[in-house]
Scaffold this motif. Structure first.
Motif, short mmCIF file in Angstrom:
data_model
loop_
_atom_site.label_atom_id
_atom_site.label_comp_id
_atom_site.label_asym_id
_atom_site.label_seq_id
_atom_site.Cartn_x
_atom_site.Cartn_y
_atom_site.Cartn_z
N ALA A 86 39.98 31.83 40.46
CA ALA A 86 40.00 33.37 39.76
C ALA A 86 38.87 33.55 39.10
O ALA A 86 38.06 32.69 38.50
N GLY A 120 45.30 29.70 35.97
CA GLY A 120 45.88 28.48 35.13
C GLY A 120 46.03 27.30 35.70
O GLY A 120 46.06 26.13 35.17
N MET A 177 41.67 37.34 31.03
CA MET A 177 40.29 38.06 30.64
C MET A 177 40.54 39.33 29.86
O MET A 177 39.58 39.92 29.26
P1 XMP Z 1 47.23 32.37 37.03
O1 XMP Z 1 48.53 32.67 36.83
O2 XMP Z 1 46.70 31.81 38.37
O3 XMP Z 1 46.93 34.07 37.20
O4 XMP Z 1 46.66 32.07 35.75
C1 XMP Z 1 45.36 34.44 37.26
C2 XMP Z 1 45.17 36.00 37.41
O5 XMP Z 1 45.80 36.41 36.23
C3 XMP Z 1 45.06 37.75 36.18
N1 XMP Z 1 44.55 37.91 34.78
C4 XMP Z 1 45.08 38.60 33.91
N2 XMP Z 1 45.92 39.51 34.00
N3 XMP Z 1 45.90 40.07 31.53
C5 XMP Z 1 46.30 40.41 32.75
O6 XMP Z 1 47.26 41.30 32.94
C6 XMP Z 1 44.62 39.16 31.25
O7 XMP Z 1 44.20 39.08 30.27
C7 XMP Z 1 44.40 38.59 32.57
N4 XMP Z 1 43.31 37.50 32.59
C8 XMP Z 1 43.70 37.16 33.97
C9 XMP Z 1 44.12 37.96 37.10
O8 XMP Z 1 44.39 38.50 38.21
C10 XMP Z 1 43.67 36.26 37.56
O9 XMP Z 1 43.34 36.08 38.62
#
Ligand code: XMP
Length: 494
Positions: A52, A368, A404
């Motif tokens: 990501a 994550g 982010m």
């Molecule tokens: P996982 O579950 O793999 O997801 O950690 C990664 C994705 O989460 C998104 N992402 C966010 N979505 N607020 C959001 O609504 C945030 O602060 C945020 N940071 C990351 C993003 O699409 C990433 O690839």
């Protein structure tokens, strides 16, 4: 199809199991099972994994590891607005990491001093410089070994291996031929020349060995690792994209929280106008209308997921979002294979990775799940943790993982010292910051993920990833089991 849409409404990964089918796989060997996946039009992966674009997940270290393992990393844009160079540098590090042929090797002039040569080797981190005259005719080769015990004041010409003693090759060369030549002549470096004697490239034995050890690596036409880079849809985004493309990023990802928006439409149009046909992925969306909206604007890949991410609080704070399995099924139905989908977010266990690929993702973006590994950026900090059994305090290494859109990530991106207090106050955070235990390299984790995918393919009755998806979509009801609360407990509570 309508049945499946009804079945998945309001549902996500932990709501389903798949029913095992008659297996036709003799060995669940990841080297033998075809896991080819489309990331975007123009970029195909041998492993369906994407790291990501988050500032605690993907910088060059992660992008290199993921690309070498067969996926692709997307360098985040979490650098301060107007600061484009740091992101460009990360792309350059990946593109230079490993090469079939180094098309622009570092060079030095024959009349440079040895001190200058040493300084150049230190600055670039490479131990071989091709010696060229101002018209780029090759005059020799200088390696770190030539500098040993040589003093500082002599010239490069006095220590280099001169052109007449060099084995060189004129014209194109594939890796197998290069290997043969290097073996015959017992050399480790092979300069490639144009017919007029000017420098065309360099092949090194080390790169050839690495290439052989990493048969699934994601490479461009020149054998370099592929890497993507994220931009926003406002501010410096066009300038950023221009610089990233100049650094030869393989794909640009326009990444904003709500991709089904006028802001996104404008950004896609501006990118197409300025950069033409470059691979352009856009997101995020989570509905059929959202996917169609991006498709109609001619993107090459669509990122799907509103709010499933581990570091994400969008749904908590705004109440908008779509459970990820519903989002994937809807978007897949809308896109219908015309462009690949990237299932982005919410994959916290390997089985969910399989589901993301089955319900509509061509590839899966992970945040994550990769957090805390060696290749993630950021400091490791020792935190005191009390052991419940003994009540003793031990120090455990942790790394930070954050959304982010978390306040912390946003504030870091702003030049806080210059920012008005009111600006910081006005930020609506849609993410959070957490500490995760630091762990080893991401590579064994990625390989385990792939092994489990191969087992899933075997259970599905298919022989390849593409076939698993095809069989599922031909007859979803043969596979999908919607779980009851106790079914879920029996399956996932451990
Ligand atoms: P996982 O579950 O793999 O997801 O950690 C990664 C994705 O989460 C998104 N992402 C966010 N979505 N607020 C959001 O609504 C945030 O602060 C945020 N940071 C990351 C993003 O699409 C990433 O690839």
């Amino acid at each position: 199809m309508t049945d499946l849409l009804d079945l998945v409404r309001g549902a996500t990964f932990d709501d389903f199991l798949f029913s095992p089918q008659h297996s036709v796989v003799e060995r669940r060997d990841p080297a033998l099972i075809d896991l080819t996946a489309r990331f975007s039009r123009g970029v195909t992966l041998k492993r369906p994994i994407v790291s990501a674009n988050m500032d605690t997940v993907t910088r060059s270290g992660m992008a290199i590891a993921v690309a070498e393992e067969g996926g692709i990393g997307i360098i985040d844009r979490g650098f301060r607005s107007g600061e484009i160079d740091p992101q460009v540098r990360e792309v350059q590090i990946v593109k230079r990491k490993q090469h079939g042929v180094i098309s622009d090797p570092y060079t030095i002039a024959p009349d440079a001093t040895l001190a200058e040569a040493e300084q150049r080797m230190r600055a670039t981190g490479v131990g071989t410089l091709v010696v060229v005259d101002p018209a780029r005719h090759v005059e020799g080769l200088l390696t770190a070994r030539d500098l040993r015990f040589a003093g500082q004041s002599g010239t490069v010409a006095s220590r280099m291996t001169p052109r007449e003693r060099l084995v060189v090759h004129t014209g194109e060369l594939d890796p197998a031929k290069a290997e043969e030549l290097m073996r015959t002549h017992k050399i480790k470096k092979l300069p490639l020349l144009h017919a007029d004697g000017t420098l065309r490239g360099l092949v090194t034995a080390k790169d050839l060995i690495v290439q052989r050890q990493l048969p699934f690596a994601t490479r461009d036409g020149q054998g370099r690792l592929r890497v993507g880079a994220a931009i926003g849809a406002k501010g410096d985004y066009l300038e950023r994209a221009a610089e990233l493309l100049r650094a030869e990023a393989d794909v640009i990802v326009i990444d904003i929280a709500h991709g089904h928006s006028v802001v996104m439409a404008r950004a896609i149009e501006a990118c197409r106008k300025r950069f033409g046909d470059v691979p352009l992925v856009a997101g995020n969306v989570a509905t059929a209308q959202g996917a169609r909206f991006l498709l109609e604007r001619g993107v090459d890949g669509i990122k799907v997921g509103i709010g499933p991410g581990g570091g994400c609080t969008t749904r908590l704070n705004t109440n908008y979002g779509v459970p990820q399995v519903q989002a994937l099924v809807e978007c897949r139905a809308a896109a219908d294979g015309r462009v690949p989908l990237i299932a982005d977010g919410g994959v916290r266990r390997h089985g969910a990775f399989v589901q993301a690929l089955t319900f509509g993702g061509d590839t899966v973006m992970l945040g994550g799940m990769l957090a805390g590994t060696l290749e993630t950026p950021g400091e490791t900090v020792q935190k005191p943790v009390v052991l419940p059994e003994s009540n003793k305090t031990v120090h455990v290494p942790f790394k930070v993982f954050r959304g982010m859109a978390s306040l912390e990530a946003i504030v870091d991106r702003l030049d806080v010292e210059d920012a008005e207090a009111a600006d910081v106050e006005a930020l609506g955070a849609e993410g959070m910051e957490v500490s995760v235990p630091a762990r080893g390299s991401v590579r064994p984790l990625l390989r385990d993920l792939i092994k489990h995918l191969c087992s899933a393919i075997s259970y599905s009755g298919a022989k390849s990833l593409a076939e698993m998806q095809e069989l599922f979509w031909k007859n979803p009801e043969r596979y999908v089991i919607k779980l009851t609360a106790s079914g879920r407990r029996e399956s996932f509570d451990r």
